[in-house]
Design an enzyme around this catalytic site. Structure first.
Site, PDB file in Angstrom:
ATOM      1  N   CYS A 115       0.814  -1.240   0.052  1.00  0.00           N
ATOM      2  CA  CYS A 115       0.200   0.112   0.014  1.00  0.00           C
ATOM      3  C   CYS A 115       0.790   1.259  -0.002  1.00  0.00           C
ATOM      4  O   CYS A 115       0.445   2.343  -0.382  1.00  0.00           O
ATOM      5  CB  CYS A 115      -1.008  -0.117   1.228  1.00  0.00           C
ATOM      6  SG  CYS A 115      -2.088  -1.282   1.277  1.00  0.00           S
ATOM      7  N   HIS A 252      -3.221   7.351   1.626  1.00  0.00           N
ATOM      8  CA  HIS A 252      -3.542   6.112   1.091  1.00  0.00           C
ATOM      9  C   HIS A 252      -5.105   5.845   1.508  1.00  0.00           C
ATOM     10  O   HIS A 252      -5.492   6.210   2.783  1.00  0.00           O
ATOM     11  CB  HIS A 252      -2.681   5.110   1.724  1.00  0.00           C
ATOM     12  CG  HIS A 252      -3.093   3.807   1.580  1.00  0.00           C
ATOM     13  ND1 HIS A 252      -3.642   3.104   0.243  1.00  0.00           N
ATOM     14  CD2 HIS A 252      -3.100   2.713   2.654  1.00  0.00           C
ATOM     15  CE1 HIS A 252      -3.797   2.033   0.463  1.00  0.00           C
ATOM     16  NE2 HIS A 252      -3.683   1.510   1.828  1.00  0.00           N
ATOM     17  N   ASN A 282      -9.869  -0.124  -0.480  1.00  0.00           N
ATOM     18  CA  ASN A 282      -8.284  -0.163  -0.547  1.00  0.00           C
ATOM     19  C   ASN A 282      -8.038  -0.824  -1.779  1.00  0.00           C
ATOM     20  O   ASN A 282      -8.092  -1.821  -1.862  1.00  0.00           O
ATOM     21  CB  ASN A 282      -7.971  -0.650   0.800  1.00  0.00           C
ATOM     22  CG  ASN A 282      -6.413  -0.693   1.092  1.00  0.00           C
ATOM     23  OD1 ASN A 282      -5.807  -0.290  -0.079  1.00  0.00           O
ATOM     24  ND2 ASN A 282      -5.980  -1.016   2.178  1.00  0.00           N
TER      25      ASN A 282
HETATM   26  N1  ACO Z   1     -18.506  -8.044   8.856  1.00  0.00           N
HETATM   27  C1  ACO Z   1     -19.166  -8.045  10.109  1.00  0.00           C
HETATM   28  N2  ACO Z   1     -18.264  -8.634  11.069  1.00  0.00           N
HETATM   29  C2  ACO Z   1     -17.204  -8.559  10.918  1.00  0.00           C
HETATM   30  C3  ACO Z   1     -16.459  -8.518   9.780  1.00  0.00           C
HETATM   31  C4  ACO Z   1     -17.273  -8.010   8.652  1.00  0.00           C
HETATM   32  N3  ACO Z   1     -16.615  -7.857   7.392  1.00  0.00           N
HETATM   33  N4  ACO Z   1     -14.985  -8.664   9.985  1.00  0.00           N
HETATM   34  C5  ACO Z   1     -14.894  -8.861  11.284  1.00  0.00           C
HETATM   35  N5  ACO Z   1     -16.071  -8.867  11.981  1.00  0.00           N
HETATM   36  C6  ACO Z   1     -16.319  -9.307  13.111  1.00  0.00           C
HETATM   37  C7  ACO Z   1     -15.291  -9.868  13.883  1.00  0.00           C
HETATM   38  O1  ACO Z   1     -15.374 -11.268  13.686  1.00  0.00           O
HETATM   39  C8  ACO Z   1     -15.395  -9.534  15.427  1.00  0.00           C
HETATM   40  O2  ACO Z   1     -16.439 -10.268  15.954  1.00  0.00           O
HETATM   41  P1  ACO Z   1     -16.564 -10.902  17.471  1.00  0.00           P
HETATM   42  O3  ACO Z   1     -16.332  -9.442  18.361  1.00  0.00           O
HETATM   43  O4  ACO Z   1     -17.773 -11.580  17.751  1.00  0.00           O
HETATM   44  O5  ACO Z   1     -15.177 -11.739  17.488  1.00  0.00           O
HETATM   45  C9  ACO Z   1     -15.685  -8.152  15.150  1.00  0.00           C
HETATM   46  O6  ACO Z   1     -16.126  -8.037  13.924  1.00  0.00           O
HETATM   47  C10 ACO Z   1     -14.770  -7.042  15.355  1.00  0.00           C
HETATM   48  O7  ACO Z   1     -13.629  -7.502  14.953  1.00  0.00           O
HETATM   49  P2  ACO Z   1     -12.259  -6.792  15.019  1.00  0.00           P
HETATM   50  O8  ACO Z   1     -11.213  -7.087  13.771  1.00  0.00           O
HETATM   51  O9  ACO Z   1     -11.849  -6.412  16.068  1.00  0.00           O
HETATM   52  O10 ACO Z   1     -12.719  -5.236  14.129  1.00  0.00           O
HETATM   53  P3  ACO Z   1     -11.970  -3.913  14.262  1.00  0.00           P
HETATM   54  O11 ACO Z   1     -13.127  -2.787  15.101  1.00  0.00           O
HETATM   55  O12 ACO Z   1     -10.750  -4.057  14.392  1.00  0.00           O
HETATM   56  O13 ACO Z   1     -12.370  -3.377  12.497  1.00  0.00           O
HETATM   57  C11 ACO Z   1     -10.924  -3.347  10.729  1.00  0.00           C
HETATM   58  C12 ACO Z   1     -11.497  -4.436  11.726  1.00  0.00           C
HETATM   59  C13 ACO Z   1     -11.723  -2.594  10.060  1.00  0.00           C
HETATM   60  C14 ACO Z   1     -10.146  -4.243   9.698  1.00  0.00           C
HETATM   61  C15 ACO Z   1      -9.894  -2.493  11.381  1.00  0.00           C
HETATM   62  O14 ACO Z   1      -9.069  -3.266  12.357  1.00  0.00           O
HETATM   63  C16 ACO Z   1      -8.881  -1.782  10.749  1.00  0.00           C
HETATM   64  O15 ACO Z   1      -9.470  -0.785   9.909  1.00  0.00           O
HETATM   65  N6  ACO Z   1      -7.724  -2.088  10.517  1.00  0.00           N
HETATM   66  C17 ACO Z   1      -6.777  -1.403   9.698  1.00  0.00           C
HETATM   67  C18 ACO Z   1      -6.396  -2.358   8.564  1.00  0.00           C
HETATM   68  C19 ACO Z   1      -6.445  -1.999   7.472  1.00  0.00           C
HETATM   69  O16 ACO Z   1      -6.947  -0.882   6.803  1.00  0.00           O
HETATM   70  N7  ACO Z   1      -5.791  -2.633   6.555  1.00  0.00           N
HETATM   71  C20 ACO Z   1      -5.498  -2.657   4.992  1.00  0.00           C
HETATM   72  C21 ACO Z   1      -4.305  -2.947   4.591  1.00  0.00           C
HETATM   73  S1  ACO Z   1      -2.922  -1.947   5.415  1.00  0.00           S
HETATM   74  C22 ACO Z   1      -3.400  -0.538   4.822  1.00  0.00           C
HETATM   75  O17 ACO Z   1      -3.711  -0.288   3.724  1.00  0.00           O
HETATM   76  C23 ACO Z   1      -3.025   0.662   5.984  1.00  0.00           C
END
Ligand code: ACO
Length: 325
Positions: A115, A252, A282
């Protein structure tokens, strides 16, 4: 003494026709439009057609950039393609782009910084032009990222899309020029010790398979905000500038919450932050040039504006670039 600097003289973009909405995804996995929008700001993403390769997306963006700059393919000396999803293990997708543009001279290669790839590619091309390796460079970020997703993993499958964006850099003698235009500075970092929080579990010499994206989302989120904040400070300090001098933030496009956190940190009015994540999701290395090109072509970014770009991704690799348009 000449002071060679490179400036952006054209930009282009390409998004595949096929759009996948959050509701489309919810029909095939346990997720919802509400969850995706709340956590990421994403509403939809573009998906490459089966017969579209990364090089096809890249070529379409390149042709658009050439048109915008009023140039022919033969005017280009260097092609840098930033991609994580090359057409083939080799040759470089950049040389395939060269072939499709019917360019038989100059040189072309890929840059792999996921990225952060576009910022890395811009830095490399800028350095090469400054050191006399050509007059004009096409810097392309292009991805068919959805091809490396595990569609059984809702934690990653909902986050990404396909697309390509391109800029044309031209070297010029900035000594005595009326305005300090061009790439002012680029700042690159990586930390290989954080491999395990974001990687693909395949590769030609590892498993012999292409593999799928694996990510510890919360960890990536924390690193993103702290590391991007630091590199943005570094870029401003290197140019004796402050956040108040920034006209546009082109981040990004990983996640709306990360984008907003960066805008807040710079105390930028939200209207000064270019956002496409809602429509593109993304697109990895393509996200910055896609967003940049949208804002240039719709007239938001004007000559003389100071544009700050930043991105982070697998590696971890991250960076920032300050460009005066
Ligand atoms: N739909 C519904 N529920 C979901 C989904 C989905 N697509 N994905 C995960 N969940 C659930 C999980 O299973 C979990 O359930 P549980 O509480 O019953 O175990 C709950 O949602 C929370 O999951 P988390 O992974 O803790 O969710 P979080 O609040 O951290 O959000 C996210 C996840 C959006 C990926 C966040 O961590 C984030 O934005 N991280 C940055 C990562 C990123 O942007 N990566 C891209 C590549 S790197 C870059 O470009 C920067």
């Amino acid at each position: 003494m000449t002071l060679v600097r490179s400036k952006i003289i054209g930009c282009g973009s390409y998004l595949p026709e096929n759009i996948l909405t959050n509701d489309d995804l919810a029909a095939r996995m346990d997720t919802s439009d509400e969850w995706i929008q709340k956590r990421t700001g994403i509403r939809q993403r573009h998906i490459a057609a089966d017969d579209e390769k990364t090089s096809d997306l890249a070529v379409n963006a390149a042709r658009d950039a050439l048109d915008h700059a009023g140039l022919e393919a033969g005017d280009i000396d260097l092609i840098v393609v930033a991609t994580t999803t090359p057409d083939e293990t080799f040759p470089a997708t950049a040389t395939t782009v060269q072939r499709k543009l019917d360019i038989g001279a100059g040189f072309a290669f890929d840059v792999q910084a996921v990225c952060a790839g576009f910022v890395y590619g811009l830095a490399v091309a800028d350095s090469m032009l400054k050191t006399g390796h050509g007059k004009r460079a096409l810097v392309i970020g292009a991805e068919t990222f959805t091809r490396i997703l595990d569609w059984e993993d809702r934690g990653t499958a909902v986050l990404f899309g396909d697309g390509a964006g391109a800029v044309i850099l031209e070297a010029y003698d900035a000594e005595g020029a009326p305005e300090d235009r061009g790439v002012l500075s680029t700042h690159l970092h990586s930390d290989g010790t954080e491999h395990d929080i974001l990687y693909v579990d395949g590769g030609p010499s590892g498993t012999g398979t292409v593999g799928h994206v694996r990510m510890a989302g919360k960890e990536v989120y924390k690193h993103a905000v702290t590391k991007l904040s630091a590199v943005v400070d570094e870029a401003l300090a290197a140019n004796d500038l402050s956040a108040a001098d920034v006209d546009w933030l082109v981040p990004h496009q990983a996640n709306r919450r990360i984008i907003d956190a960066m805008g807040d940190r710079l105390k930028l009015d939200p209207s000064k932050v270019v956002v496409t994540v809602d429509r593109h999701a993304n697109t990895s290395a393509a996200s910055i040039p896609l967003a940049l090109c949208e804002a240039v072509r719709d007239g938001r970014i004007k000559q003389g504006d100071l544009v700050l770009m930043e991105g982070i991704g697998g590696g971890l690799a991250w960076g920032a670039a300050l460009v005066r348009f």
